[in-house]
Design an enzyme around this catalytic site. Structure first.
Site, PDB file in Angstrom:
ATOM      1  N   GLU A   1       0.840  -1.199   0.000  1.00 26.20           N
ATOM      2  CA  GLU A   1       0.000   0.000   0.000  1.00 26.20           C
ATOM      3  C   GLU A   1       0.880   1.255   0.000  1.00 26.20           C
ATOM      4  OE1 GLU A   1      -4.302   0.192   1.676  1.00 26.20           O
ATOM      5  OE2 GLU A   1      -3.019   1.011   3.245  1.00 26.20           O
TER       6      GLU A   1
ATOM      7  N   HIS B   1       7.099 -27.521   1.395  1.00 22.27           N
ATOM      8  CA  HIS B   1       6.234 -28.588   0.885  1.00 22.27           C
ATOM      9  C   HIS B   1       5.084 -28.016   0.071  1.00 22.27           C
ATOM     10  CE1 HIS B   1       8.505 -31.300   3.460  1.00 22.27           C
ATOM     11  NE2 HIS B   1       8.516 -30.285   4.300  1.00 22.27           N
TER      12      HIS B   1
ATOM     13  N   LYS C   1     -13.359   1.679  -3.267  1.00 23.39           N
ATOM     14  CA  LYS C   1     -14.385   2.012  -2.262  1.00 23.39           C
ATOM     15  C   LYS C   1     -15.528   2.786  -2.923  1.00 23.39           C
ATOM     16  CE  LYS C   1     -11.583   2.494   1.899  1.00 23.39           C
ATOM     17  NZ  LYS C   1     -11.049   3.463   2.843  1.00 23.39           N
TER      18      LYS C   1
HETATM   19  O1  LIG Z   1      -8.716   2.570   9.964  1.00 20.60           O
HETATM   20  P1  LIG Z   1      -9.690   2.807   8.873  1.00 20.60           P
HETATM   21  O2  LIG Z   1      -9.930   4.264   8.626  1.00 20.60           O
HETATM   22  O3  LIG Z   1     -10.968   2.068   9.123  1.00 20.60           O
HETATM   23  O4  LIG Z   1      -9.066   2.273   7.558  1.00 20.60           O
HETATM   24  C1  LIG Z   1      -8.827   0.923   7.322  1.00 20.60           C
HETATM   25  C2  LIG Z   1      -8.071   0.776   6.030  1.00 20.60           C
HETATM   26  O5  LIG Z   1      -8.860   1.405   5.032  1.00 20.60           O
HETATM   27  C3  LIG Z   1      -8.320   1.515   3.733  1.00 20.60           C
HETATM   28  O6  LIG Z   1      -8.401   0.326   3.074  1.00 20.60           O
HETATM   29  C4  LIG Z   1      -6.925   2.038   3.709  1.00 20.60           C
HETATM   30  O7  LIG Z   1      -6.383   1.867   2.443  1.00 20.60           O
HETATM   31  C5  LIG Z   1      -6.063   1.361   4.721  1.00 20.60           C
HETATM   32  O8  LIG Z   1      -4.808   1.977   4.766  1.00 20.60           O
HETATM   33  C6  LIG Z   1      -6.695   1.427   6.074  1.00 20.60           C
HETATM   34  O9  LIG Z   1      -5.870   0.810   7.007  1.00 20.60           O
END
Ligand SMILES: O=P(O)(O)OC[C@H]1O[C@H](O)[C@H](O)[C@@H](O)[C@@H]1O
Length: 619
Positions: free
Chosen positions: A398, A427, A532
């Site tokens: 990331e 294995h 997202k």
């Molecule tokens: O901690 P949050 O705001 O719920 O985010 C959770 C995750 O969300 C996204 O996928 C980001 O890319 C991550 O870097 C992050 O850790």
């Protein structure tokens, strides 16, 4: 009338991606634009390949004692031993070693890289002083301050870190000692933690729990790290009546991640059904004033701990995110912080060969041509470090997997990480590593202490079980090298809070340095947003589909619709494939019924809702 679920035993055929992926990979390599800084001295990668070619020529003319392998790797055992000793990094206090001798970088390469490393060290120094090291988000990057608060650029941040750490320790002590009790059992103690979070809000705590939780921790930990209903049900079912003595720690930096929100809603439902009051057992770790923070405050949850704007999720293990779950499991968090701090200190030297994080970055650059051309396979030879590779996957991929560099050039950078554990993988896939496609370099994680003292025994004369593990590691390292597969070995004495803290800090800094070498922002994740956003659009489309189906299903008689008709009535004919998938998913879950047709021929399907919602709430 068959339901789609029974007809859709397999998803509609998807064309094999092989033919698409292959040219893409080749294109990517050929089309790499080097960062502008590199363009001034474009010879690095060339130097590397030229060195390899020259070595190949040399070895061809020296059949008797081939000094160098085709790719330039040293093969003479005495020279190799010399290289091992010359380059071996040792951190005495941490008992940590880094062996880079099985990576074939040349002295010329190191020399040529030197100015870039000096720039990277400078960038890290600025970052630690509070520079906006994440320019795209206009943020400081302060995870190094967490283990040395006096480094924070001002006294307010320093006291925020210290206050939070004190609060975490106090809360954990009071829970573990039984001062804070489960509401439904004033005599009892909390026995479990249910951690709800995803990505950086789960991977660190999962790795640390697996690595360090004692066999009988004061509180056992479970994780909900997805929006998979079956997975959530499983965790809740496994807890059973223990839900009454479970602390639910909801972790989300943003406080609005849908998977985490869903996990919370599901757990709250389980609490209601069990007649328990969630707020008395809920703990939030999130940024101040986030949606989660406000919910926890308004509902009066048991406790709230802050996440800071300047700590990224994937580097939050040493914040409340990692420390609270660890402390509740009886893990010494001071030691984790001490290990990280010692490692940070070592990584501040500007002498490349004395800086373990820089040495790692050097190896990554050499092995993957500075463009991620080879994958990093992480092989910890210790079961408790099983999740290290998964943790590193987010930290590295990331951070480094970026489309553009800091100057706006399209670079499509990255470094692929995968791995499981040795010798188990011997294995499974080591066969391909040794003999198959040469697209990786390995990282061995070696732990010298096999067992606590006094427990060892010889299962055959002179040989313990741990000797086998050791032998497997050394054997695999040698066998890979003999076939020109490069590797790095990180050695620690034992898996302790201190060594785990040091490992986390080592890789955090290596990522930061490498990002500077390739001129990218390691601290944002714009690519994640696209998925997202698209997921949000799918759910919005689903609401429109439901509204359309509902209207037709409320008619007398019911009017089953084809997929084309649904798409047309949604006014989004271009979304027809997604509409089909939405309907197939709803049908598999008995929320839509199939009047006609079968899944294999989507155009033949006619669909309606089993229940008509007269209020038409779906629109
Ligand atoms: O901690 P949050 O705001 O719920 O985010 C959770 C995750 O969300 C996204 O996928 C980001 O890319 C991550 O870097 C992050 O850790």
């Amino acid at each position: 009338m068959a339901s789609l679920s029974s007809l859709c035993s397999s998803s509609p055929s998807i064309k094999s991606q092989t033919s698409i992926t292959k040219p893409l990979v080749i294109l990517r390599k050929d089309s790499v634009t080097f960062p502008t800084r590199f363009s001034k001295t474009p010879s690095l990668v060339q130097t590397q390949s030229v060195a390899r070619e020259i070595s190949a020529d040399l070895s061809n003319t020296n059949d008797v004692v081939p000094k160098k392998a085709k790719n330039g790797l040293e093969k003479d055992p005495r020279e190799l031993w010399k290289r091992y000793v010359d380059w071996l990094y040792q951190h005495k206090e941490l008992g940590l070693y880094l062996d880079v001798s099985r990576v074939g970088f040349t002295d010329e390469f190191v020399e040529e890289m030197e100015p870039r490393f000096q720039s990277a060290f400078k960038a890290m120094e600025e970052l630690e002083k509070g520079a906006i090291a994440n320019p795209d988000e206009g943020r400081m990057v302060g995870h190094y301050w967490l283990r040395k608060p006096e480094l924070a650029p001002n006294s307010f941040l320093k006291s925020q870190i210290e206050t939070t750490l004190d609060a975490v320790r106090k809360f954990a002590d009071e829970v573990v000692s039984g001062k804070i009790k489960p509401p439904s059992s004033p005599e009892g103690r909390f026995t479990s933690i249910l951690s709800v979070g995803i990505g950086g809000s789960a991977l660190g705590p999962q790795f640390v729990a697996e690595a360090l939780a004692p066999d009988n921790p004061p509180l056992k930990i479970r994780f909900i790290d997805n929006t998979d209903p079956a997975g959530i049900d499983h965790q809740i079912a496994q807890l059973g009546p223990e839900l009454a003595s479970t602390i639910v720690v909801v972790i989300s930096k943003s406080g609005g991640t849908p998977e985490t929100r869903n996990g919370l809603l599901e757990v709250q439902k389980a609490f209601r059904e069990a007649g328990l009051e969630f707020a008395k057992q809920g703990v939030a770790i999130t940024q101040e004033n986030s949606l989660l923070d406000n919910t926890a405050r308004i509902e009066g949850w048991l406790a709230r701990f802050p996440m800071f704007d300047w700590v990224g999720g994937r580097t939050s293990e040493m914040s409340a995110v990692g420390l609270l779950p660890a402390a509740l499991q009886g893990i010494d968090v001071r030691e984790m912080l001490a290990g990280a701090s010692l490692m940070d200190e070592a990584n501040r030297t500007t002498v490349l060969r004395n800086n373990p994080a820089a040495l790692l970055a050097l190896c990554w650059y050499w092995a993957s041509d500075g463009v991620g051309s080879k994958d990093m396979v992480v092989l910890p030879y210790k079961d408790s470090l099983l999740l290290f590779s998964r943790y590193l996957q987010q930290l590295v991929m990331e951070s480094l997997g970026k489309e553009f560099d800091l100057d706006g050039n399209r670079v499509n950078q990255g470094l692929t990480v995968y791995g499981n554990k040795g010798s188990t993988d011997q294995h499974a896939y080591i066969q391909q590593l040794r003999e198959g496609v040469h697209n990786f370099f390995a990282t061995f994680i070696e732990v010298l202490r096999d067992r606590p003292p006094g427990h060892d025994w010889e299962l055959e004369p002179g040989v313990t079980c741990g000797d086998y593990l050791f032998g497997m590691l050394q054997g695999t390292r040698s066998a890979l090298y003999a076939n020109d597969r490069e590797s790095v070995t990180v050695t620690v004495q034992e898996v302790t809070p201190r060594s785990v803290g040091a490992l986390v800090a080592l890789y955090e800094r290596a990522v930061g340095i490498y990002a500077s070498l390739v001129n990218i922002n390691a601290y944002h994740q714009p690519g994640v947003e696209a998925g997202k956003k698209a997921a949000g659009e799918v759910l919005a489309l689903q609401k429109r589909v439901l509204a359309v189906l509902n209207e037709a299903s409320c008619k007398e008689p019911v009017e089953p619709l084809t997929i084309d008709e649904v798409a047309e009535r949604c006014h989004t004919p271009e979304d027809i494939e997604m509409i089909y998938k939405i309907i197939a998913h709803m049908a598999a879950n008995d929320r839509a019924l199939i009047a006609e047709g079968s899944c294999g021929s989507p155009r033949s399907i006619k669909v309606y809702l089993g229940e008509c919602n007269v209020d038409g709430l779906y629109a």
